[in-house]
Design a protein around this motif. Structure first.
Motif, mmCIF file in Angstrom:
data_model
loop_
_atom_site.group_PDB
_atom_site.id
_atom_site.type_symbol
_atom_site.label_atom_id
_atom_site.label_comp_id
_atom_site.label_asym_id
_atom_site.label_seq_id
_atom_site.Cartn_x
_atom_site.Cartn_y
_atom_site.Cartn_z
ATOM 1 N N SER A 101 73.041 40.553 -57.440
ATOM 2 C CA SER A 101 73.483 39.752 -58.585
ATOM 3 C C SER A 101 74.681 40.406 -59.267
ATOM 4 O O SER A 101 75.624 39.734 -59.669
ATOM 5 C CB SER A 101 72.355 39.595 -59.598
ATOM 6 N N THR A 102 74.636 41.718 -59.386
ATOM 7 C CA THR A 102 75.727 42.441 -60.027
ATOM 8 C C THR A 102 77.035 42.230 -59.270
ATOM 9 O O THR A 102 78.056 41.887 -59.857
ATOM 10 C CB THR A 102 75.397 43.953 -60.080
ATOM 11 N N LEU A 103 76.977 42.421 -57.956
ATOM 12 C CA LEU A 103 78.197 42.284 -57.160
ATOM 13 C C LEU A 103 78.763 40.866 -57.249
ATOM 14 O O LEU A 103 79.958 40.675 -57.454
ATOM 15 C CB LEU A 103 77.925 42.634 -55.689
ATOM 16 N N ARG A 266 77.585 52.113 -60.919
ATOM 17 C CA ARG A 266 77.818 52.863 -62.162
ATOM 18 C C ARG A 266 77.273 52.061 -63.334
ATOM 19 O O ARG A 266 76.708 51.004 -63.160
ATOM 20 C CB ARG A 266 79.332 53.060 -62.349
ATOM 21 N N ASP A 267 77.540 52.559 -64.533
ATOM 22 C CA ASP A 267 77.068 51.867 -65.739
ATOM 23 C C ASP A 267 77.693 50.497 -65.914
ATOM 24 O O ASP A 267 77.100 49.596 -66.496
ATOM 25 C CB ASP A 267 77.404 52.708 -66.977
ATOM 26 N N ASN A 268 78.929 50.376 -65.439
ATOM 27 C CA ASN A 268 79.607 49.092 -65.623
ATOM 28 C C ASN A 268 79.697 48.322 -64.305
ATOM 29 O O ASN A 268 80.698 47.683 -64.001
ATOM 30 C CB ASN A 268 80.999 49.294 -66.227
ATOM 31 N N GLY A 269 78.657 48.415 -63.495
ATOM 32 C CA GLY A 269 78.601 47.629 -62.261
ATOM 33 C C GLY A 269 79.006 48.427 -61.037
ATOM 34 O O GLY A 269 79.038 49.653 -61.063
ATOM 35 N N LEU A 270 79.275 47.707 -59.943
ATOM 36 C CA LEU A 270 79.600 48.372 -58.680
ATOM 37 C C LEU A 270 81.089 48.699 -58.626
ATOM 38 O O LEU A 270 81.927 47.834 -58.861
ATOM 39 C CB LEU A 270 79.221 47.454 -57.517
HETATM 40 P P1 TYD Z 1 70.796 43.599 -59.526
HETATM 41 O O1 TYD Z 1 72.193 43.143 -59.304
HETATM 42 O O2 TYD Z 1 70.014 42.901 -60.586
HETATM 43 O O3 TYD Z 1 69.970 43.562 -58.175
HETATM 44 P P2 TYD Z 1 69.512 42.335 -57.271
HETATM 45 O O4 TYD Z 1 70.172 41.114 -57.784
HETATM 46 O O5 TYD Z 1 69.942 42.733 -55.892
HETATM 47 O O6 TYD Z 1 68.027 42.278 -57.375
HETATM 48 O O7 TYD Z 1 70.894 45.139 -59.794
HETATM 49 C C1 TYD Z 1 69.958 45.750 -60.552
HETATM 50 C C2 TYD Z 1 70.126 47.252 -60.527
HETATM 51 O O8 TYD Z 1 71.429 47.678 -60.770
HETATM 52 C C3 TYD Z 1 69.287 47.791 -61.644
HETATM 53 O O9 TYD Z 1 68.507 48.831 -61.113
HETATM 54 C C4 TYD Z 1 70.252 48.266 -62.664
HETATM 55 C C5 TYD Z 1 71.484 48.569 -61.868
HETATM 56 N N1 TYD Z 1 72.748 48.368 -62.602
HETATM 57 C C6 TYD Z 1 73.538 49.454 -62.919
HETATM 58 O O10 TYD Z 1 73.208 50.589 -62.606
HETATM 59 N N2 TYD Z 1 74.733 49.247 -63.563
HETATM 60 C C7 TYD Z 1 75.154 47.999 -63.934
HETATM 61 O O11 TYD Z 1 76.232 47.856 -64.517
HETATM 62 C C8 TYD Z 1 74.304 46.877 -63.610
HETATM 63 C C9 TYD Z 1 74.709 45.492 -64.008
HETATM 64 C C10 TYD Z 1 73.131 47.109 -62.951
#
Ligand code: TYD
Ligand code: MG
Length: 452
Positions: A101-103, A266-270
């Motif tokens: 979801s993040t990516l 990282r804290d602000n995403g991938l």
């Molecule tokens: P997510 O994209 O929700 O995973 P999926 O959709 O594949 O299930 O990612 C969730 C993980 O990413 C969660 O453990 C928190 C981490 N994360 C970070 O470390 N930094 C970020 O900026 C974000 C948005 C998530």
């Protein structure tokens, strides 16, 4: 006419069978069959979504290669084969929590910044949760529209109404069509929903990303069920315990496969990792026995990976052979070759092999690396830290040539290595060009003297 008919599906791979089976003949998994209803209408599809096309000669089809939509994240563009193709369906699979979801939100944010209208459909999270994630990664464009919806009919209607440039469906396992009575996430629902979305995408030219969770247990169909329906399949590798994430293109109708993109969470995403060789070698224990570096080709680019072995004597009658990141059968074969040709008797030793950094390498070029690292650990003699090795090994111990040898040597040289052991088939002399000491071998008999 609508008839109700049921059939048995494998929840892992989508294999269909008229009767229940214990073991799936397609993917080999046990106890994965469920009975589900399938919809049989005259054509099997909703009439308004039919193509109604007619045959045309191939030379009158407009095929323009420049139509790719660049995401603007290099690592994503690379795995997609240079950007998003209009009307393509892209499946993004991976374990829960790995960053799908993040990516995709980052991808959509980038596209929205380019003044493209993008639609992010989610059935997993609330709008608020998406908003919070958006804040973290800095997505704030008006062009990024979020729709919280799981009803397929509504989703299709909204896509047609909003007419976005790109659509993301997160995740396909939550989408539900009211024409089927089976539960969301069942094989027939997942297939129906993706089928309709893909058809709409082909018809309108809007690319769709379908997110699919990899599920080991439970009643939810895995993304494998969809692999044959979509144009591109991307899977996340690496585990959520580490910060790196690798996405690999498993299938691509519009580009090379096996291409990888490397990211760090990282804290602000991938964030992109633009020099993966450096990244994978960052924690290499220099001068330790059992560690060998191999220039491997992932898709179209060379990446240096470290292969580690641990050979320790055991009293078990069946010594353990564990390999992570390389093919288990290949390792058994190479151990037998080492035993027979080099006289290293490994029969009463446990052997553990690991590719550092969690990468999976499945090309024959790593054979020489595996052999070297086993020998190094067995003899307890470290391989010179400036050395890289690559080459395929045959059953008689011969070292065979592999593809793209020059690219591999150049990458090793770029990363500061000064010695390379490779198959003797390399024709060009690259020593002066790359400042490398190039050692060609024809058989692994000669390997041990050269290695240490
Ligand atoms: P997510 O994209 O929700 O995973 P999926 O959709 O594949 O299930 O990612 C969730 C993980 O990413 C969660 O453990 C928190 C981490 N994360 C970070 O470390 N930094 C970020 O900026 C974000 C948005 C998530
Ligand atoms: Mg998610």
């Amino acid at each position: 006419m609508k008839k109700i008919k049921t059939t048995f599906f494998c929840r892992s791979c989508g294999y269909q069978s008229p009767k229940w089976l214990g073991k799936c003949p397609s993917c080999g998994e046990w106890n994965r069959f469920v009975e589900e209803e399938i919809r049989v209408s005259d054509t099997g599809i909703v009439p308004e979504l039919q193509f109604n096309s007619f045959p045309i000669p191939i030379d009158s089809i407009e095929a323009d290669e420049t139509e790719r939509l660049k995401v603007g994240i290099d690592e994503v563009d690379r795995v997609l084969g240079g950007g998003i193709v209009a009307g393509s369906a892209i499946l993004v699979g991976g374990d829960p929590g790995i960053g799908k979801s993040t990516l995709l939100l980052q991808v959509m944010h980038n596209l929205a910044e380019k003044d493209l209208k993008v639609l992010y459909i989610t059935g997993e999270e609330s709008a608020k949760q998406i908003g919070l994630r958006g804040k973290r990664i800095g997505a704030s464009s008006k062009n990024l529209v979020v729709l919280v919806e799981i009803a397929l009919e509504n989703i299709l209607r909204q896509i047609k109404e909003i007419k976005p440039h790109v659509v993301v469906v997160d995740s396909i396992q939550t989408v539900y069509s009211s024409t089927l009575s089976s539960a969301p996430g069942s094989v027939s629902q997942v297939r129906e929903a993706s089928g309709q979305l893909i058809l709409l995408s082909k018809k309108t030219g809007i690319p769709v990303f379908l997110i699919g969770h990899v599920t080991k247990e439970g009643a939810i169909a895995g993304p494998k069920v969809l692999e044959h329906m979509v144009d591109t399949v991307l899977y996340f590798e690496g585990d959520s315990g580490h910060s790196y994430r690798i996405i690999r293109g498993i299938k691509n109708r519009y580009g090379p496969t096996n291409e990888i993109g490397v990211f760090e969470m990282r804290d602000n995403g991938l964030c992109e990792v633009s020099n993966p060789s450096e990244f994978f070698l960052a924690e290499r224990p220099e001068g330790a026995a059992g560690s060998v570096v191999v220039p491997s080709i992932e898709g179209t680019r060379p990446i240096l990976v470290e292969i580690q072995s641990l050979v320790s004597s055991t009293n078990l009658s069946m010594p353990r052979r564990t390999s992570i990141g390389v093919d288990h059968n290949r390792v058994s074969l190479l151990i037998a070759v080492l035993d027979k040709i080099c006289g290293l008797h490994l029969g009463n030793h446990d052997i553990f092999i690991n590719v550092a950094g969690g990468v999976k390498v499945d090309e024959p070029a790593v054979d020489l690396g595996i052999v070297s690292s086993i020998a190094s650990s067995f003899l307890d003699r470290p391989v010179d830290p400036g050395t890289v090795v690559f080459g395929e090994i045959g059953l008689t111990g011969e070292v065979r040539g592999i593809s793209q040898q020059e690219v591999r040597i150049k990458e090793a040289s770029r990363m500061g290595f000064n010695r390379c052991i490779l198959p003797r088939t390399l024709s060009r002399n690259l020593s002066s060009e790359t400042n490398m000491d190039i050692i060609k071998i024809g058989n692994i008999k000669g390997l041990l003297e050269r290695l240490f």
